[in-house]
Write an enzyme that holds these catalytic residues in place. Structure first.
Site, PDB file in Angstrom:
ATOM      1  N   LYS A 144       0.596  -1.428  -0.082  1.00 11.26           N
ATOM      2  CA  LYS A 144      -0.241   0.228  -0.111  1.00 11.26           C
ATOM      3  C   LYS A 144       0.944   0.945   0.117  1.00 11.26           C
ATOM      4  O   LYS A 144       0.943   1.952  -0.336  1.00 11.26           O
ATOM      5  CB  LYS A 144      -1.021  -0.168   1.319  1.00 11.26           C
ATOM      6  CG  LYS A 144      -1.678  -1.139   1.293  1.00 11.26           C
ATOM      7  CD  LYS A 144      -2.796  -1.308   2.631  1.00 11.26           C
ATOM      8  CE  LYS A 144      -2.441  -1.205   4.076  1.00 11.26           C
ATOM      9  NZ  LYS A 144      -1.530  -2.476   4.597  1.00 11.26           N
ATOM     10  N   ARG A 156      12.034  -1.472  10.600  1.00  9.28           N
ATOM     11  CA  ARG A 156      10.929  -0.805  12.157  1.00  9.28           C
ATOM     12  C   ARG A 156      10.538  -1.909  13.564  1.00  9.28           C
ATOM     13  O   ARG A 156      10.760  -2.988  13.145  1.00  9.28           O
ATOM     14  CB  ARG A 156      10.042  -1.262  11.077  1.00  9.28           C
ATOM     15  CG  ARG A 156       8.710   0.122  11.025  1.00  9.28           C
ATOM     16  CD  ARG A 156       8.051   0.051   9.637  1.00  9.28           C
ATOM     17  NE  ARG A 156       7.243  -0.192  10.114  1.00  9.28           N
ATOM     18  CZ  ARG A 156       6.052   0.303   9.485  1.00  9.28           C
ATOM     19  NH1 ARG A 156       5.795   0.160   8.359  1.00  9.28           N
ATOM     20  NH2 ARG A 156       4.679  -1.090   9.821  1.00  9.28           N
ATOM     21  N   ARG A 162      12.130  -6.443   5.383  1.00  6.66           N
ATOM     22  CA  ARG A 162      12.359  -4.982   4.913  1.00  6.66           C
ATOM     23  C   ARG A 162      12.899  -3.699   5.830  1.00  6.66           C
ATOM     24  O   ARG A 162      13.366  -3.929   7.267  1.00  6.66           O
ATOM     25  CB  ARG A 162      10.394  -4.358   5.473  1.00  6.66           C
ATOM     26  CG  ARG A 162      10.156  -3.182   5.435  1.00  6.66           C
ATOM     27  CD  ARG A 162       9.078  -2.451   5.061  1.00  6.66           C
ATOM     28  NE  ARG A 162       8.029  -2.443   6.130  1.00  6.66           N
ATOM     29  CZ  ARG A 162       6.868  -2.132   6.093  1.00  6.66           C
ATOM     30  NH1 ARG A 162       5.979  -1.798   5.374  1.00  6.66           N
ATOM     31  NH2 ARG A 162       6.567  -2.186   7.651  1.00  6.66           N
ATOM     32  N   ARG A 176       0.366  -9.170  13.701  1.00  2.69           N
ATOM     33  CA  ARG A 176      -0.379  -8.349  13.088  1.00  2.69           C
ATOM     34  C   ARG A 176      -0.963  -8.739  12.168  1.00  2.69           C
ATOM     35  O   ARG A 176      -2.178  -8.019  11.392  1.00  2.69           O
ATOM     36  CB  ARG A 176       0.746  -6.939  12.182  1.00  2.69           C
ATOM     37  CG  ARG A 176       1.010  -6.209  12.872  1.00  2.69           C
ATOM     38  CD  ARG A 176       2.951  -5.441  12.550  1.00  2.69           C
ATOM     39  NE  ARG A 176       2.744  -4.568  11.339  1.00  2.69           N
ATOM     40  CZ  ARG A 176       3.448  -4.103  10.625  1.00  2.69           C
ATOM     41  NH1 ARG A 176       4.822  -5.109  10.964  1.00  2.69           N
ATOM     42  NH2 ARG A 176       3.029  -4.114   9.965  1.00  2.69           N
ATOM     43  N   ARG A 207      -8.945   0.003   9.423  1.00  2.76           N
ATOM     44  CA  ARG A 207      -8.817  -1.197   9.823  1.00  2.76           C
ATOM     45  C   ARG A 207      -9.985  -1.947  10.798  1.00  2.76           C
ATOM     46  O   ARG A 207      -9.627  -2.623  10.934  1.00  2.76           O
ATOM     47  CB  ARG A 207      -7.360  -1.184  10.935  1.00  2.76           C
ATOM     48  CG  ARG A 207      -6.286  -1.459  10.044  1.00  2.76           C
ATOM     49  CD  ARG A 207      -4.880  -0.979  10.863  1.00  2.76           C
ATOM     50  NE  ARG A 207      -3.814  -1.929  10.421  1.00  2.76           N
ATOM     51  CZ  ARG A 207      -3.385  -0.902  10.061  1.00  2.76           C
ATOM     52  NH1 ARG A 207      -3.079   0.450   9.656  1.00  2.76           N
ATOM     53  NH2 ARG A 207      -1.598  -1.106   9.332  1.00  2.76           N
TER      54      ARG A 207
HETATM   55  P1  AMP Z   1       1.302   0.475   9.364  1.00  4.29           P
HETATM   56  O1  AMP Z   1       2.444   1.123   8.942  1.00  4.29           O
HETATM   57  O2  AMP Z   1      -0.318   0.994   8.264  1.00  4.29           O
HETATM   58  O3  AMP Z   1       1.511  -0.899   9.499  1.00  4.29           O
HETATM   59  O4  AMP Z   1       1.016   0.736  10.999  1.00  4.29           O
HETATM   60  C1  AMP Z   1       1.493   0.216  11.710  1.00  4.29           C
HETATM   61  C2  AMP Z   1       0.329  -0.107  13.383  1.00  4.29           C
HETATM   62  O5  AMP Z   1       0.282   1.340  13.276  1.00  4.29           O
HETATM   63  C3  AMP Z   1      -0.053  -0.776  13.429  1.00  4.29           C
HETATM   64  O6  AMP Z   1      -0.245  -1.565  13.080  1.00  4.29           O
HETATM   65  C4  AMP Z   1      -0.802  -0.430  14.599  1.00  4.29           C
HETATM   66  O7  AMP Z   1      -0.661  -0.741  16.105  1.00  4.29           O
HETATM   67  C5  AMP Z   1      -1.267   1.066  14.137  1.00  4.29           C
HETATM   68  N1  AMP Z   1      -2.037   1.398  13.464  1.00  4.29           N
HETATM   69  C6  AMP Z   1      -1.781   2.371  11.985  1.00  4.29           C
HETATM   70  N2  AMP Z   1      -2.924   2.274  11.330  1.00  4.29           N
HETATM   71  C7  AMP Z   1      -3.789   2.283  12.236  1.00  4.29           C
HETATM   72  C8  AMP Z   1      -6.066   1.908  12.201  1.00  4.29           C
HETATM   73  N3  AMP Z   1      -6.258   2.880  11.337  1.00  4.29           N
HETATM   74  N4  AMP Z   1      -6.171   2.113  13.445  1.00  4.29           N
HETATM   75  C9  AMP Z   1      -5.430   1.538  14.619  1.00  4.29           C
HETATM   76  N5  AMP Z   1      -4.048   1.154  14.380  1.00  4.29           N
HETATM   77  C10 AMP Z   1      -3.564   1.410  13.358  1.00  4.29           C
END
Ligand code: AMP
Length: 215
Positions: free
Chosen positions: A16, A159, A126, A170, A92
């Site tokens: 994404k 990360r 990554r 996740r 999400r």
């Molecule tokens: P990402 O970079 O999109 O993989 O997001 C990393 C982390 O941020 C996720 O594992 C969640 O802990 C938090 N996070 C990101 N977007 C959301 C969301 N829409 N709702 C809740 N937690 C989020």
């Protein structure tokens, strides 16, 4: 015509972020990404909510979702400022999807399909630039000099939530909370599934075709 409003859905590691950058360049829209916004605010004090943890970072490092109250606030502010957007990492769960529905319409909703083993390989390998955020992979997308960003010379790091244990959690959270969001949108005019397993260029060709058919 106003700029397109695009939503990208898919598991962590589905691509994404990579495709969002291309959409931003091609269609001149804003990139709204809750993951990046939360990473920039990992230490924010949210203790007044009286929930399990006191900062977003603690949820993130455990692979859990940050509470809706925090995330919804970020999205509302970003939507107010955007004329056209690509939304990545939100919604999400179903509550977030309903919240979003009340605030904006979507022209294009794309779901990236990638197998679970491919996702684990992509995420655990990554590496990201600690300065500019560019992404690399220890096998599939190596920088010219190990550990150093080609773009800005910054240090490449893993990360904290890309370790295998957190990645598995996740993906479990994705199956439980976010797959129902895909079903929620499935069948709407804006909705399309995209094969996310090709190279970034191959996926991009499909993404562009799907957007151009809908706007
Ligand atoms: P990402 O970079 O999109 O993989 O997001 C990393 C982390 O941020 C996720 O594992 C969640 O802990 C938090 N996070 C990101 N977007 C959301 C969301 N829409 N709702 C809740 N937690 C989020």
């Amino acid at each position: 015509m106003s700029q397109p409003r695009v939503l990208l859905l898919g598991a962590p590691g589905a691509g994404k972020g990579t495709q969002s950058k291309r959409i931003v360049d091609e269609y001149s829209v804003d990139h709204i990404t809750t993951g990046d916004a939360l990473r920039a605010n990992k230490g924010m004090d949210i203790s007044e909510l009286g929930l399990e943890y006191d900062t977003p970072g603690e949820y993130m490092d455990a692979g859990e979702l940050v509470p809706d109250a925090v995330v919804n606030e970020i999205v509302v502010t970003a939507l107010e400022e955007a004329d056209g957007f690509v939304l990545d990492g939100y919604p999400r769960n179903i509550d977030q999807a309903e919240f979003l529905d009340e605030r904006t319409e979507l022209d294009v909703i794309l779901v990236f399909d990638v197998s679970e083993e491919e996702l684990v390989d992509r995420l655990t390998g990554r590496r990201v630039c600690s300065e500019c955020g560019a992404n690399y992979h220890v096998e599939f997308d190596q920088p010219e000099v190990e550990g150093v960003c080609d773009e800005c010379g910054g240090e490449l790091v893993q990360r904290e939530d890309d370790t295998e244990e957190t990645v598995r959690e996740r993906l479990r959270v994705f199956r439980e909370n976010t797959e129902p969001v895909i079903e929620y949108y499935d069948g709407t005019e804006a909705f399309a599934e995209v094969d996310g397993e090709g190279t970034p260029d191959e996926v991009w060709a499909n993404v562009q075709a799907a957007i151009d058919e809908r706007v």
